[in-house]
Scaffold this motif. Structure first.
Motif, short mmCIF file in Angstrom:
data_model
loop_
_atom_site.label_atom_id
_atom_site.label_comp_id
_atom_site.label_asym_id
_atom_site.label_seq_id
_atom_site.Cartn_x
_atom_site.Cartn_y
_atom_site.Cartn_z
N SER A 1 46.49 36.75 51.14
CA SER A 1 46.59 35.97 49.91
C SER A 1 47.09 34.56 50.22
O SER A 1 48.11 34.40 50.91
CB SER A 1 47.56 36.66 48.94
N ILE A 2 46.39 33.55 49.73
CA ILE A 2 46.83 32.17 49.91
C ILE A 2 48.23 31.98 49.30
O ILE A 2 49.11 31.36 49.89
CB ILE A 2 45.84 31.18 49.26
N ARG A 3 48.43 32.55 48.12
CA ARG A 3 49.73 32.42 47.47
C ARG A 3 50.83 33.03 48.32
O ARG A 3 51.91 32.44 48.48
CB ARG A 3 49.70 33.10 46.10
N ILE B 1 50.82 33.49 51.58
CA ILE B 1 51.02 32.68 52.78
C ILE B 1 51.87 31.45 52.45
O ILE B 1 52.80 31.10 53.18
CB ILE B 1 49.67 32.24 53.38
N GLU B 2 51.55 30.80 51.34
CA GLU B 2 52.30 29.61 50.96
C GLU B 2 53.75 29.94 50.61
O GLU B 2 54.67 29.19 50.95
CB GLU B 2 51.60 28.90 49.81
N LEU C 1 45.68 28.97 57.25
CA LEU C 1 44.79 28.86 56.10
C LEU C 1 43.35 28.59 56.53
O LEU C 1 42.40 29.16 55.98
CB LEU C 1 45.28 27.75 55.17
N ALA D 1 40.37 31.49 56.09
CA ALA D 1 39.24 31.15 55.22
C ALA D 1 37.93 31.34 55.94
O ALA D 1 36.96 31.89 55.39
CB ALA D 1 39.38 29.70 54.75
N PHE E 1 40.67 36.26 52.89
CA PHE E 1 41.46 36.07 51.67
C PHE E 1 41.02 37.03 50.57
O PHE E 1 39.85 37.35 50.43
CB PHE E 1 41.34 34.64 51.14
#
Length: 226
Positions: A80-82, A84-85, A216, A220, A225
């Motif tokens: 999940s990008i969220r 990871i961030e 990221l 991708a 993701f």
């Protein structure tokens, strides 16, 4: 599902050991995003009851590495990008402060430990031993935390960075990524050796920023993701 049971110490809590094994397989990519987690198969492979496996999987679920769906099953979570961030924000805050404080306390002996770590890391990258390289990367960061005596800090980082680590296993074989990490570790160490806390914190931030970008980008490209 085959999991090596040869190093299980049955005199110690099994759930903790199974947690480490299954978590490592997810983070390293041995268990792929979307793959089903078969608790019974894991238990049979390890020669244990299902109870410690269930407890271990529950703990991994709490960290967001697996998704549990009623009536359907348990599956490895997609990256999940969220997540990871969020991991980056936590890690950046903790490790910048860790580096800043370590600069005040670093001894020559501790500097030599970090120098030896970087040398071993270089060798691992040169020989394509990427799992060893990631382990040595973690040891470098953990050692800085331990200069301060901050063992709980590293534990907090280790739990939060699991999503970033999944991307690291995808990223590190790419040409130049491993070498870039080495150069940034050297910059952090030089600042620590100068006892320059602000420079050490800045070097750490640049290093973690690079790790985030690489994670990221590669996740991708690999369509990892969720």
């Amino acid at each position: 599902m085959e999991i090596d049971a040869s190093d299980l110490n049955r005199s110690l809590p099994l759930r903790d050991q199974i947690y480490q094994k299954v978590r490592s397989m997810i983070v390293s990519g041995q268990m792929k995003p979307g793959e089903a987690i078969n608790e019974m198969a894991i238990a049979q492979s390890l020669g244990v009851s299902r109870t410690p496996v269930r407890e271990a999987v529950k703990r991994i679920s709490d960290e967001g590495l697996v998704n549990v769906f009623a009536q359907t099953g348990t599956f490895v979570a997609r990256i999940s990008i969220r997540d990871i961030e969020e991991a980056y924000v936590i890690r950046n805050a903790l490790e910048m402060e860790s580096a800043r404080r370590a600069a005040e306390k670093l001894t020559q002996a501790q500097a030599e430990v970090l120098e030896d770590n970087i040398a071993a890391h270089k060798t691992a990258i040169a020989r394509g031993r990427y799992s060893d390289a990631i382990h040595l990367d973690d040891v470098f960061h953990r050692t800085i935390a331990e200069v301060n005596g901050f063992h709980m800090l590293w534990r907090a980082v280790d739990i939060s960075k699991a999503q970033m680590d999944r991307g690291r296993y995808l990223a590190i074989p790419k040409p130049g990524y491993g070498e870039q990490t080495i150069q940034q570790h050297q910059a952090i160490l030089k600042a620590l050796q100068r006892h320059d806390g602000e420079a050490a914190a800045t070097a750490m931030r640049e290093h973690l920023n690079t790790s985030l970008r690489n994670t990221l980008e590669v996740a991708a490209v690999n369509n990892a993701f969720g």
